[in-house]
Motif scaffolding. Structure first.
Motif, PDB file in Angstrom:
ATOM      1  N   MET A   1       0.822  -1.190   0.000  1.00 51.55           N
ATOM      2  CA  MET A   1       0.000   0.000   0.000  1.00 51.55           C
ATOM      3  C   MET A   1       0.865   1.253   0.000  1.00 51.55           C
ATOM      4  SD  MET A   1      -1.988   2.610   1.824  1.00 51.55           S
ATOM      5  CE  MET A   1      -0.616   2.822   2.808  1.00 51.55           C
ATOM      6  N   ALA A   2       1.956   1.240   0.774  1.00 50.97           N
ATOM      7  CA  ALA A   2       2.829   2.413   0.827  1.00 50.97           C
ATOM      8  C   ALA A   2       3.421   2.707  -0.543  1.00 50.97           C
ATOM      9  CB  ALA A   2       3.942   2.207   1.854  1.00 50.97           C
ATOM     10  N   LEU A   3       3.911   1.698  -1.197  1.00 48.97           N
ATOM     11  CA  LEU A   3       4.537   1.898  -2.504  1.00 48.97           C
ATOM     12  C   LEU A   3       3.524   2.378  -3.534  1.00 48.97           C
ATOM     13  CD1 LEU A   3       7.047   1.700  -4.268  1.00 48.97           C
ATOM     14  CD2 LEU A   3       6.456  -0.698  -4.696  1.00 48.97           C
ATOM     15  N   ALA A   4       2.360   1.765  -3.578  1.00 42.55           N
ATOM     16  CA  ALA A   4       1.338   2.166  -4.558  1.00 42.55           C
ATOM     17  C   ALA A   4       0.886   3.600  -4.313  1.00 42.55           C
ATOM     18  CB  ALA A   4       0.151   1.215  -4.502  1.00 42.55           C
ATOM     19  N   SER A   5       0.691   3.970  -3.069  1.00 48.08           N
ATOM     20  CA  SER A   5       0.260   5.326  -2.738  1.00 48.08           C
ATOM     21  C   SER A   5       1.336   6.343  -3.080  1.00 48.08           C
ATOM     22  CB  SER A   5      -0.086   5.424  -1.253  1.00 48.08           C
ATOM     23  OG  SER A   5      -1.167   4.581  -0.948  1.00 48.08           O
ATOM     24  N   TYR A   6       2.573   6.018  -2.778  1.00 52.49           N
ATOM     25  CA  TYR A   6       3.692   6.907  -3.054  1.00 52.49           C
ATOM     26  C   TYR A   6       3.815   7.146  -4.556  1.00 52.49           C
ATOM     27  CZ  TYR A   6       8.412   8.834  -2.615  1.00 52.49           C
ATOM     28  OH  TYR A   6       9.511   9.646  -2.652  1.00 52.49           O
ATOM     29  N   ARG A   7       3.804   6.069  -5.317  1.00 53.48           N
ATOM     30  CA  ARG A   7       3.945   6.205  -6.767  1.00 53.48           C
ATOM     31  C   ARG A   7       2.760   6.942  -7.380  1.00 53.48           C
ATOM     32  NH1 ARG A   7       6.695   0.382  -8.346  1.00 53.48           N
ATOM     33  NH2 ARG A   7       8.809   0.969  -7.674  1.00 53.48           N
ATOM     34  N   SER A   8       1.572   6.722  -6.862  1.00 52.50           N
ATOM     35  CA  SER A   8       0.397   7.429  -7.369  1.00 52.50           C
ATOM     36  C   SER A   8       0.496   8.924  -7.073  1.00 52.50           C
ATOM     37  CB  SER A   8      -0.863   6.846  -6.735  1.00 52.50           C
ATOM     38  OG  SER A   8      -1.999   7.590  -7.097  1.00 52.50           O
ATOM     39  N   ALA A   9       0.891   9.265  -5.866  1.00 57.38           N
ATOM     40  CA  ALA A   9       0.959  10.674  -5.461  1.00 57.38           C
ATOM     41  C   ALA A   9       2.007  11.446  -6.245  1.00 57.38           C
ATOM     42  CB  ALA A   9       1.250  10.771  -3.967  1.00 57.38           C
ATOM     43  N   PHE A  10       3.106  10.785  -6.602  1.00 57.41           N
ATOM     44  CA  PHE A  10       4.223  11.497  -7.211  1.00 57.41           C
ATOM     45  C   PHE A  10       4.434  11.177  -8.684  1.00 57.41           C
ATOM     46  CE2 PHE A  10       5.656  11.249  -2.649  1.00 57.41           C
ATOM     47  CZ  PHE A  10       5.144  12.488  -2.341  1.00 57.41           C
ATOM     48  N   ALA A  11       3.509  10.477  -9.302  1.00 56.08           N
ATOM     49  CA  ALA A  11       3.666  10.075 -10.708  1.00 56.08           C
ATOM     50  C   ALA A  11       3.873  11.258 -11.638  1.00 56.08           C
ATOM     51  CB  ALA A  11       2.469   9.253 -11.157  1.00 56.08           C
ATOM     52  N   ALA A  12       3.189  12.359 -11.398  1.00 54.21           N
ATOM     53  CA  ALA A  12       3.293  13.521 -12.282  1.00 54.21           C
ATOM     54  C   ALA A  12       4.384  14.492 -11.837  1.00 54.21           C
ATOM     55  CB  ALA A  12       1.959  14.251 -12.340  1.00 54.21           C
ATOM     56  N   ILE A  13       5.060  14.175 -10.727  1.00 55.40           N
ATOM     57  CA  ILE A  13       6.025  15.106 -10.154  1.00 55.40           C
ATOM     58  C   ILE A  13       7.454  14.581 -10.265  1.00 55.40           C
ATOM     59  CG2 ILE A  13       6.714  16.288  -8.030  1.00 55.40           C
ATOM     60  CD1 ILE A  13       3.692  16.010  -7.202  1.00 55.40           C
ATOM     61  N   ALA A  14       7.659  13.350  -9.855  1.00 57.73           N
ATOM     62  CA  ALA A  14       9.006  12.776  -9.820  1.00 57.73           C
ATOM     63  C   ALA A  14       9.284  12.002 -11.100  1.00 57.73           C
ATOM     64  CB  ALA A  14       9.141  11.863  -8.610  1.00 57.73           C
ATOM     65  N   SER A  15      10.555  11.830 -11.389  1.00 54.31           N
ATOM     66  CA  SER A  15      10.943  11.106 -12.604  1.00 54.31           C
ATOM     67  C   SER A  15      10.623   9.618 -12.468  1.00 54.31           C
ATOM     68  CB  SER A  15      12.440  11.274 -12.856  1.00 54.31           C
ATOM     69  OG  SER A  15      13.179  10.531 -11.900  1.00 54.31           O
ATOM     70  N   PRO A  16      10.394   8.952 -13.584  1.00 50.27           N
ATOM     71  CA  PRO A  16      10.155   7.500 -13.540  1.00 50.27           C
ATOM     72  C   PRO A  16      11.311   6.748 -12.878  1.00 50.27           C
ATOM     73  CG  PRO A  16       9.574   8.368 -15.690  1.00 50.27           C
ATOM     74  CD  PRO A  16      10.243   9.482 -14.931  1.00 50.27           C
ATOM     75  N   GLU A  17      12.534   7.217 -13.094  1.00 54.65           N
ATOM     76  CA  GLU A  17      13.698   6.562 -12.485  1.00 54.65           C
ATOM     77  C   GLU A  17      13.665   6.683 -10.963  1.00 54.65           C
ATOM     78  OE1 GLU A  17      14.244   7.582 -16.589  1.00 54.65           O
ATOM     79  OE2 GLU A  17      13.954   8.965 -14.912  1.00 54.65           O
ATOM     80  N   TYR A  18      13.315   7.871 -10.490  1.00 54.69           N
ATOM     81  CA  TYR A  18      13.224   8.073  -9.046  1.00 54.69           C
ATOM     82  C   TYR A  18      12.122   7.192  -8.454  1.00 54.69           C
ATOM     83  CZ  TYR A  18      12.357  10.236  -4.536  1.00 54.69           C
ATOM     84  OH  TYR A  18      12.161  10.443  -3.189  1.00 54.69           O
ATOM     85  N   LEU A  19      10.964   7.171  -9.091  1.00 58.88           N
ATOM     86  CA  LEU A  19       9.867   6.340  -8.585  1.00 58.88           C
ATOM     87  C   LEU A  19      10.242   4.863  -8.593  1.00 58.88           C
ATOM     88  CD1 LEU A  19       6.811   8.150 -10.164  1.00 58.88           C
ATOM     89  CD2 LEU A  19       7.547   8.193  -7.775  1.00 58.88           C
ATOM     90  N   ALA A  20      10.945   4.431  -9.639  1.00 60.54           N
ATOM     91  CA  ALA A  20      11.359   3.030  -9.716  1.00 60.54           C
ATOM     92  C   ALA A  20      12.370   2.677  -8.630  1.00 60.54           C
ATOM     93  CB  ALA A  20      11.941   2.734 -11.092  1.00 60.54           C
ATOM     94  N   SER A  21      13.104   3.676  -8.133  1.00 59.26           N
ATOM     95  CA  SER A  21      14.092   3.410  -7.081  1.00 59.26           C
ATOM     96  C   SER A  21      13.432   3.157  -5.736  1.00 59.26           C
ATOM     97  CB  SER A  21      15.084   4.571  -6.972  1.00 59.26           C
ATOM     98  OG  SER A  21      14.480   5.701  -6.347  1.00 59.26           O
ATOM     99  N   ARG A  22      12.186   3.517  -5.596  1.00 59.42           N
ATOM    100  CA  ARG A  22      11.424   3.267  -4.376  1.00 59.42           C
ATOM    101  C   ARG A  22      10.734   1.912  -4.526  1.00 59.42           C
ATOM    102  NH1 ARG A  22      14.586   6.433  -2.856  1.00 59.42           N
ATOM    103  NH2 ARG A  22      14.128   8.471  -2.006  1.00 59.42           N
ATOM    104  N   THR A  23      11.010   1.017  -3.597  1.00 58.38           N
ATOM    105  CA  THR A  23      10.465  -0.342  -3.658  1.00 58.38           C
ATOM    106  C   THR A  23       9.793  -0.682  -2.336  1.00 58.38           C
ATOM    107  OG1 THR A  23      12.480  -1.356  -2.785  1.00 58.38           O
ATOM    108  CG2 THR A  23      12.351  -1.032  -5.210  1.00 58.38           C
ATOM    109  N   ASP A  24       9.146  -1.830  -2.295  1.00 57.74           N
ATOM    110  CA  ASP A  24       8.580  -2.293  -1.024  1.00 57.74           C
ATOM    111  C   ASP A  24       9.673  -2.382   0.037  1.00 57.74           C
ATOM    112  OD1 ASP A  24       5.871  -2.525  -1.778  1.00 57.74           O
ATOM    113  OD2 ASP A  24       6.202  -4.522  -2.620  1.00 57.74           O
ATOM    114  N   ALA A  25      10.869  -2.807  -0.364  1.00 60.39           N
ATOM    115  CA  ALA A  25      11.980  -2.923   0.585  1.00 60.39           C
ATOM    116  C   ALA A  25      12.381  -1.560   1.137  1.00 60.39           C
ATOM    117  CB  ALA A  25      13.165  -3.603  -0.086  1.00 60.39           C
ATOM    118  N   THR A  26      12.310  -0.527   0.308  1.00 61.54           N
ATOM    119  CA  THR A  26      12.626   0.830   0.760  1.00 61.54           C
ATOM    120  C   THR A  26      11.728   1.219   1.925  1.00 61.54           C
ATOM    121  OG1 THR A  26      13.206   1.464  -1.496  1.00 61.54           O
ATOM    122  CG2 THR A  26      12.757   3.262   0.046  1.00 61.54           C
TER     123      THR A  26
END
Length: 139
Positions: A1-26
């Motif tokens: 849930m944390a990862l999905a919410s984070y990526r949804s909130a920042f999809a239009a703001i952060a770069s795809p590379e930055y979002l991909a660097s955030r994982t469940d393990a992060t």
């Protein structure tokens, strides 16, 4: 849930590379060392949102995109405020989050650029005065 919410909130703001660097393990690593500062919102036994508060600063407030509008975010924010949260930071372009905080009485106090994930992003800082005696709020 944390990862999905984070990526949804920042999809239009952060770069795809930055979002991909955030994982469940992060998130698992960050939460493992911060469990005493995390609160969860649950519905039917499933986590639908969370906050993390550190020394009066709201570090994170995320709600599962499917649960947004359910009141979970407002309940989490009220709990964070009751635990002393009086400052928070947001990406300037995260308009839904900013509108949410402003609806709940948070006030923009400054704007600035900050390095986030290897890129410079426009950010904003919000503050909310803690309740005072005699302001009509219930504890």
């Amino acid at each position: 849930m944390a990862l999905a919410s984070y990526r949804s909130a920042f999809a239009a703001i952060a770069s795809p590379e930055y979002l991909a660097s955030r994982t469940d393990a992060t998130f698992a690593e960050r939460f493992t060392t911060s469990l005493d500062r995390v609160r969860l919102a649950e519905r039917d036994g499933a986590v639908i949102g969370f906050t993390m508060v550190t020394a009066g600063h709201l570090d994170m407030l995320f709600v599962d995109p499917a649960a947004q509008g359910s009141g979970a975010g407002s309940a989490l924010l009220a709990d964070a405020e009751a635990r002393g949260a009086c400052t928070l930071e947001s990406f300037r372009d995260n308009h839904p989050a900013r509108a949410f905080y402003e609806r709940h009485g948070w006030r923009l106090t400054r704007a600035y650029d900050r390095d986030v994930g290897g890129g410079v992003h426009a950010c904003v800082f919000y503050e909310k005065a803690p309740p005072t005696a005699g302001d009509g709020r219930q504890d």
